[in-house]
Design an enzyme around this catalytic site. Structure first.
Site: not given
Ligand code: NAD
Length: 248
Positions: A121, A37
């Site tokens: 979620h 996100f």
């Molecule tokens: P976020 O986007 O806020 O944070 C993700 C974090 O992961 C970032 O700080 C980033 O630097 C780090 N990151 C990304 N790729 C990485 C990697 N390969 N290795 C190490 N670090 C990495 O996500 P969050 O904290 O989960 O935010 C919460 C919201 O995002 C939730 O509500 C969730 O439901 C939703 N979400 C879920 C998905 C999914 O299901 N895959 C995808 C997008 C968002």
């Protein structure tokens, strides 16, 4: 500390612990091709979320939500090294559960039993009637939407929605309670790929730490809670976890 030493310490703490709980965010799934996100280029830099109220109130919002699901190229994504490393920990009897903010179902796809994955979620890989809670598989619902362009309705007349928790929708109380119990009972709480800004989810690392667990944060970028953690690793999840927990 050099990255080899950080990994070595994490390996050692996992060895020493009786009960590990993993807490995962969108960052664990980026290696599977699902954007997170908040990284540059992440989902919120491109689309505005549809709030639950809007979904309930407006046919246009419901259609837009189903249109987005239809266009979602990440449907069918596969688990990656980070997911499989956690499964390996589970198979070794170390990992009690995964508390996840993700909606992609990839922990289960990697082999962690459904009842050990606490989905805060919800899950976007199937849909549910908001009235009678009947489960619908996604592909037939999407095929019908593609044909009619009408937001799907259940036989009971209720609105069908992906089984995710939208902005403005309450988190599931049973899952929150289980997450709290797991945070209290573990001795190592391992956070992977979360910016730790979304509450109440981000409260669990804090709770675990306050109750005596070691808190480890593995994330590419700094998080709000780095200052509280016993160990912080700013690195990629896939390469780090596959090194720390090699597959048997
Ligand atoms: P976020 O986007 O806020 O944070 C993700 C974090 O992961 C970032 O700080 C980033 O630097 C780090 N990151 C990304 N790729 C990485 C990697 N390969 N290795 C190490 N670090 C990495 O996500 P969050 O904290 O989960 O935010 C919460 C919201 O995002 C939730 O509500 C969730 O439901 C939703 N979400 C879920 C998905 C999914 O299901 N895959 C995808 C997008 C968002």
């Amino acid at each position: 500390m050099p990255s080899d030493d950080l990994r070595k310490r994490l390996r050692q703490w996992i060895e020493e612990s009786q009960r590990v709980v993993a807490f995962t965010g969108a960052g664990i799934s980026t290696e599977s091709g699902i954007p997170d996100f908040r990284s540059p280029g992440g989902i919120w830099t491109k689309v505005k979320p549809i709030y639950f109220e809007e979904f309930l109130a407006s046919e246009a919002a419901r259609r837009e939500s189903w249109r987005r699901k239809l266009a979602d190229r990440t449907r069918g994504a596969e688990p990656n090294r980070g997911h499989f490393a956690l499964t390996e920990l589970f198979l070794r009897g170390r990992l009690s559960s995964v508390i996840t903010q993700n909606i992609d179902g990839l922990h289960q796809a990697a082999g962690i039993p459904d009842d050990r994955v606490i989905e805060l979620h919800g899950n976007g890989s199937y849909a549910k009637c908001l009235q009678c809670e009947r489960r619908y598989e996604l592909e037939p619902v999407l095929a019908e939407f593609r044909r009619t362009e009408q937001a799907p309705l259940c036989e009971c007349g209720g609105l069908i929605k992906t089984a995710t928790i939208s902005f403005g929708q309450a988190l599931p109380p049973a899952q929150m309670q289980r997450a709290e119990q797991e945070a209290l009972a573990c001795d190592l709480f391992l956070t992977l790929g979360s910016s730790l800004v979304v509450f109440p989810a981000a409260g669990y690392p804090l709770l675990a730490k306050q109750h005596g667990a070691r808190l480890v944060i593995l994330n590419r970028e700094p998080t709000e809670m780095d200052g509280l953690a016993d160990l912080v690793i700013h690195d990629e999840i896939g390469p780090t976890m596959s090194d720390v927990v090699p597959l048997a």
